[in-house]
Design an enzyme around this catalytic site. Structure first.
Site, PDB file in Angstrom:
ATOM      1  N   CYS A  43      31.992  77.888  38.258  1.00 15.68           N
ATOM      2  CA  CYS A  43      31.804  78.070  39.705  1.00 15.68           C
ATOM      3  C   CYS A  43      30.332  78.007  40.088  1.00 15.68           C
ATOM      4  CB  CYS A  43      32.421  79.399  40.141  1.00 15.68           C
ATOM      5  SG  CYS A  43      32.068  79.789  41.858  1.00 15.68           S
ATOM      6  N   CYS A  48      31.922  75.275  42.322  1.00 18.16           N
ATOM      7  CA  CYS A  48      31.951  75.650  43.743  1.00 18.16           C
ATOM      8  C   CYS A  48      30.571  75.708  44.394  1.00 18.16           C
ATOM      9  CB  CYS A  48      32.585  77.025  43.915  1.00 18.16           C
ATOM     10  SG  CYS A  48      33.918  77.374  42.780  1.00 18.16           S
ATOM     11  N   LYS A  51      28.599  72.375  44.436  1.00 22.06           N
ATOM     12  CA  LYS A  51      29.418  71.486  45.271  1.00 22.06           C
ATOM     13  C   LYS A  51      29.182  71.754  46.767  1.00 22.06           C
ATOM     14  CE  LYS A  51      32.968  72.856  46.876  1.00 22.06           C
ATOM     15  NZ  LYS A  51      34.246  73.020  46.224  1.00 22.06           N
ATOM     16  N   ALA A 115      31.511  82.350  20.704  1.00 19.34           N
ATOM     17  CA  ALA A 115      32.185  83.471  20.045  1.00 19.34           C
ATOM     18  C   ALA A 115      33.541  83.023  19.521  1.00 19.34           C
ATOM     19  CB  ALA A 115      32.355  84.618  21.023  1.00 19.34           C
ATOM     20  N   TYR A 180      41.545  68.234  44.730  1.00 20.39           N
ATOM     21  CA  TYR A 180      40.388  68.896  45.336  1.00 20.39           C
ATOM     22  C   TYR A 180      39.080  68.167  45.001  1.00 20.39           C
ATOM     23  CZ  TYR A 180      42.622  73.587  46.057  1.00 20.39           C
ATOM     24  OH  TYR A 180      43.370  74.656  46.455  1.00 20.39           O
ATOM     25  N   GLU A 184      36.733  66.057  47.548  1.00 21.23           N
ATOM     26  CA  GLU A 184      35.447  66.654  47.942  1.00 21.23           C
ATOM     27  C   GLU A 184      34.279  65.749  47.560  1.00 21.23           C
ATOM     28  OE1 GLU A 184      36.623  71.391  47.901  1.00 21.23           O
ATOM     29  OE2 GLU A 184      35.555  70.601  46.175  1.00 21.23           O
ATOM     30  N   ARG A 201      46.912  57.774  42.362  1.00 24.30           N
ATOM     31  CA  ARG A 201      48.177  57.220  41.867  1.00 24.30           C
ATOM     32  C   ARG A 201      49.377  57.479  42.783  1.00 24.30           C
ATOM     33  NH1 ARG A 201      49.515  61.237  36.724  1.00 24.30           N
ATOM     34  NH2 ARG A 201      49.616  63.188  37.882  1.00 24.30           N
ATOM     35  N   GLY A 265      42.173  66.544  37.107  1.00 15.28           N
ATOM     36  CA  GLY A 265      42.632  67.877  36.726  1.00 15.28           C
ATOM     37  C   GLY A 265      41.689  68.523  35.723  1.00 15.28           C
ATOM     38  N   ALA A 344      40.568  76.453  50.476  1.00 12.20           N
ATOM     39  CA  ALA A 344      39.930  75.435  51.322  1.00 12.20           C
ATOM     40  C   ALA A 344      39.601  74.222  50.476  1.00 12.20           C
ATOM     41  CB  ALA A 344      38.647  75.993  51.925  1.00 12.20           C
ATOM     42  N   HIS A 439      37.166  83.195  73.227  1.00  9.72           N
ATOM     43  CA  HIS A 439      36.924  81.966  73.964  1.00  9.72           C
ATOM     44  C   HIS A 439      35.437  81.718  74.192  1.00  9.72           C
ATOM     45  CE1 HIS A 439      38.043  78.742  76.631  1.00  9.72           C
ATOM     46  NE2 HIS A 439      37.204  79.211  77.537  1.00  9.72           N
ATOM     47  N   GLU A 444      40.851  79.827  68.703  1.00 11.97           N
ATOM     48  CA  GLU A 444      41.717  80.469  69.696  1.00 11.97           C
ATOM     49  C   GLU A 444      43.069  79.766  69.779  1.00 11.97           C
ATOM     50  OE1 GLU A 444      40.578  80.001  73.985  1.00 11.97           O
ATOM     51  OE2 GLU A 444      38.938  78.826  73.171  1.00 11.97           O
TER      52      GLU A 444
HETATM   53  P1  NDP Z   1      43.833  68.668  40.990  1.00 17.72           P
HETATM   54  O1  NDP Z   1      44.970  69.198  40.207  1.00 17.72           O
HETATM   55  O2  NDP Z   1      43.547  69.221  42.335  1.00 17.72           O
HETATM   56  O3  NDP Z   1      44.030  67.102  41.155  1.00 17.72           O
HETATM   57  C1  NDP Z   1      44.174  66.262  40.068  1.00 17.72           C
HETATM   58  C2  NDP Z   1      44.426  64.868  40.614  1.00 17.72           C
HETATM   59  O4  NDP Z   1      44.422  63.923  39.561  1.00 17.72           O
HETATM   60  C3  NDP Z   1      45.782  64.762  41.302  1.00 17.72           C
HETATM   61  O5  NDP Z   1      45.618  63.956  42.435  1.00 17.72           O
HETATM   62  C4  NDP Z   1      46.639  64.083  40.244  1.00 17.72           C
HETATM   63  O6  NDP Z   1      47.666  63.330  40.791  1.00 17.72           O
HETATM   64  C5  NDP Z   1      45.621  63.178  39.589  1.00 17.72           C
HETATM   65  N1  NDP Z   1      45.939  62.830  38.206  1.00 17.72           N
HETATM   66  C6  NDP Z   1      46.338  63.664  37.214  1.00 17.72           C
HETATM   67  N2  NDP Z   1      46.474  62.977  36.052  1.00 17.72           N
HETATM   68  C7  NDP Z   1      46.152  61.701  36.322  1.00 17.72           C
HETATM   69  C8  NDP Z   1      46.119  60.511  35.536  1.00 17.72           C
HETATM   70  N3  NDP Z   1      46.408  60.522  34.237  1.00 17.72           N
HETATM   71  N4  NDP Z   1      45.735  59.362  36.139  1.00 17.72           N
HETATM   72  C9  NDP Z   1      45.434  59.339  37.440  1.00 17.72           C
HETATM   73  N5  NDP Z   1      45.451  60.428  38.234  1.00 17.72           N
HETATM   74  C10 NDP Z   1      45.808  61.596  37.681  1.00 17.72           C
HETATM   75  O7  NDP Z   1      42.585  68.762  40.003  1.00 17.72           O
HETATM   76  P2  NDP Z   1      41.025  68.612  40.256  1.00 17.72           P
HETATM   77  O8  NDP Z   1      40.519  67.995  39.010  1.00 17.72           O
HETATM   78  O9  NDP Z   1      40.735  67.957  41.549  1.00 17.72           O
HETATM   79  O10 NDP Z   1      40.549  70.113  40.350  1.00 17.72           O
HETATM   80  C11 NDP Z   1      40.929  71.055  39.348  1.00 17.72           C
HETATM   81  C12 NDP Z   1      41.201  72.391  39.951  1.00 17.72           C
HETATM   82  O11 NDP Z   1      39.988  73.005  40.311  1.00 17.72           O
HETATM   83  C13 NDP Z   1      42.012  72.347  41.230  1.00 17.72           C
HETATM   84  O12 NDP Z   1      43.387  72.367  40.995  1.00 17.72           O
HETATM   85  C14 NDP Z   1      41.569  73.562  41.972  1.00 17.72           C
HETATM   86  O13 NDP Z   1      42.420  74.614  41.637  1.00 17.72           O
HETATM   87  C15 NDP Z   1      40.165  73.795  41.458  1.00 17.72           C
HETATM   88  N6  NDP Z   1      39.184  73.418  42.490  1.00 17.72           N
HETATM   89  C16 NDP Z   1      39.150  74.115  43.647  1.00 17.72           C
HETATM   90  C17 NDP Z   1      38.255  73.779  44.642  1.00 17.72           C
HETATM   91  C18 NDP Z   1      38.248  74.555  45.917  1.00 17.72           C
HETATM   92  O14 NDP Z   1      38.744  75.669  45.942  1.00 17.72           O
HETATM   93  N7  NDP Z   1      37.702  74.021  47.011  1.00 17.72           N
HETATM   94  C19 NDP Z   1      37.323  72.680  44.485  1.00 17.72           C
HETATM   95  C20 NDP Z   1      37.460  71.988  43.242  1.00 17.72           C
HETATM   96  C21 NDP Z   1      38.356  72.357  42.284  1.00 17.72           C
HETATM   97  P3  NDP Z   1      49.056  64.003  41.316  1.00 17.72           P
HETATM   98  O15 NDP Z   1      48.734  64.613  42.638  1.00 17.72           O
HETATM   99  O16 NDP Z   1      49.960  62.821  41.445  1.00 17.72           O
HETATM  100  O17 NDP Z   1      49.452  64.971  40.282  1.00 17.72           O
END
Ligand code: NDP
Length: 462
Positions: A43, A48, A51, A115, A180, A184, A201, A265, A344, A439, A444
């Site tokens: 983070c 976060c 970012k 560790a 996300y 972003e 995809r 992911g 968010a 307002h 609102e």
């Molecule tokens: P996410 O799970 O949000 O998104 C992963 C994306 O990658 C999805 O669109 C998924 O598609 C796609 N995907 C997964 N596998 C493949 C593949 N093999 N080929 C092509 N596309 C693929 O993960 P992020 O990496 O964006 O972020 C990780 C986590 O970090 C988030 O889930 C969130 O919890 C946290 N985060 C939070 C933020 C915030 O609070 N503002 C900011 C950044 C991260 P599909 O949708 O089809 O599964």
């Protein structure tokens, strides 16, 4: 507990681990915490915080453009990427020091070391070549971007970790993913002047959010100039002799860019920590398996945050840390509550959301009321910016409970935080209706949508 060096030893100095260490130490417990990289974790160091700083940086071109409608003449602006990176580094170093100091100030001991658990009560600190013993052990090692070894040319790609510290700003970037991070960063790079293409995809970006917001954000991002290619996957990445990259997509298209970023992911950090040897159970996805109280199958070993792959969000890890303290050290067993979490997406415009999307609500409830407002926010009237704000409440027609609140537009994240309270409290639409508006604000609208825009009964929109 006499006999052990520590009452609690924490592995991982991110948001969850540091919180647990600091609070346990402030309760008078003997606490040690090991972090192999930098205190603050994902983070603070490469998530976060940097970012959000980059989001702010990327918004200035729009502010400069919008200023004209308010009478300002702004001379041609220029941007210096190394200045932003250096200033970001200074800020995260400051925060890193605070994280460490807070643990030490509470009486905890910090170690810069990897560790490994060698026994349920024994931790080996590799960098110090030293072994310590602890009554309780907490694993809070977080996660990392999922690699993509199946993609030919994956070695040419970067992840969010590297994106923060690129030597130079690319002229063109392709980002794979629709979650996300992909969304972003697409907005950040576009705002900083990079020719940006998002490759996803699925049929629509941000699969876990309300469809109305997903579509509207997609349209708005495209209107700004971000290219979004849905139903597409990268098949190969090739490096050209001039150093640029070619991304070959399943659609037959080839993109020529300077960087390819994968945001597909994040996966838990569980390797080479001695978990197998200790017999700690893992899930199929490689996360540490825990019970409702964050306890592993070994009685004195606990795990919180992304390493457990429950909900990958900083505030969730912190909440889990606080529940762990209640359970392990205060005799008050407390299970973290993962229901109705406000969140968010710092896209541009922002998404702020809490509770059920319309589609999820329709699956679970037979009578749904949707209150929806789409309008140009006041700040865009004089600027002339053609961007709509979207607000939506999803209400159970029977109990009148507000099940979901979804916002797309300026400050949506701030609003989601406040909406998290009434939704968590289970308040009804009538409670919203008798709340006086503030307002003139955009928010609102949330208390002045008196009539449903439409209803969905037994899955049918009426
Ligand atoms: P996410 O799970 O949000 O998104 C992963 C994306 O990658 C999805 O669109 C998924 O598609 C796609 N995907 C997964 N596998 C493949 C593949 N093999 N080929 C092509 N596309 C693929 O993960 P992020 O990496 O964006 O972020 C990780 C986590 O970090 C988030 O889930 C969130 O919890 C946290 N985060 C939070 C933020 C915030 O609070 N503002 C900011 C950044 C991260 P599909 O949708 O089809 O599964």
């Amino acid at each position: 507990m006499p006999g052990y060096d520590y009452d609690l030893f924490v592995i991982g100095g991110g948001s969850g681990g540091v919180r647990a260490a600091r609070v346990a130490a402030s309760l008078g417990k003997r606490v040690g915490i090991a972090e192999e990289y930098r205190f603050g974790g994902t983070c603070v160091i490469r998530g976060c915080v940097p970012k959000k700083l980059y989001v702010y940086a990327s918004q200035f071109p729009e502010h400069f453009a919008d200023a004209a409608g308010y009478g300002w003449t702004v001379p041609e602006a220029s941007f210096d990427w190394p200045t932003l990176v250096a200033n970001k580094d200074r800020e995260i170093s400051r925060l890193e020091a605070i994280y460490k100091k807070n643990v030490e100030g509470a009486g905890g001991e910090t170690f810069h070391s990897r560790a490994m658990i060698v026994d349920p009560h024994v931790v080996h600190l590799l960098d110090e070549d030293r072994t310590v013993t602890a009554d309780q052990i907490l694993i809070a090692t977080g996660g990392r971007p999922a690699a993509h070894p199946a993609l030919p040319g994956h070695e040419h790609c970067i992840f969010s970790n590297e994106a923060f510290d690129l030597k130079e700003l690319p002229k063109a970037i392709m980002i794979e993913g629709g979650g996300y991070i992909a969304v972003e960063f697409a907005n950040i790079f576009h705002g900083l002047g990079v020719d940006t293409t998002l490759v996803y995809r699925g049929k629509e970006i941000l699969s876990r959010f309300d469809m109305d917001l997903r579509r509207t954000l997609h349209e708005t991002m495209e209107k700004k100039g971000i290219k979004i290619l849905c139903h597409s996957v990268t098949e190969q990445v090739r490096k050209r002799p001039d150093g640029r990259l070619e991304a070959l997509l399943t659609s037959g298209k080839t993109l020529t860019v300077d960087q390819v970023m994968l945001a597909i992911g994040r996966i838990p950090n569980t390797e080479n920590m001695g978990l197998e040897g200790t017999g700690i159970e893992m899930t199929a996805a490689g996360a540490i398996k825990v019970d409702d109280y964050s306890r592993t199958n070994i009685d004195n070993i606990w795990a919180i945050g992304d390493v457990t792959n429950r909900v990958q969000l900083t505030p969730v890890a912190i909440h889990e840390a606080m529940c762990f303290i209640e359970t392990a050290f205060k005799g008050n067993p407390t299970a973290p509550d993962h229901e109705t979490i406000a969140t968010a997406v710092f896209s541009q415009p922002e998404i702020g959301t809490v509770g059920l999307s319309e589609d999820e609500a329709v699956k679970r409830f037979s009578d749904i009321e949707i209150y929806r407002a789409s309008f140009r926010p006041m700040r865009h009237t004089l600027s002339g910016r053609d961007e709509k704000m979207l607000m939506k409440l999803v209400v159970d027609g029977t109990s009148r409970k507000v099940l979901g609140a979804h916002i797309l537009g300026p400050d949506a994240g701030e609003m989601a935080q406040l909406l998290g309270i009434p939704l968590k409290a289970g308040l009804t639409k009538d409670d919203f209706d008798r709340t006086m508006a503030v307002h003139p604000t955009a928010a609102e609208e949330l208390v002045t949508m008196y009539k449903p825009t439409y209803r969905v009964r037994d899955g049918q929109r009426v």
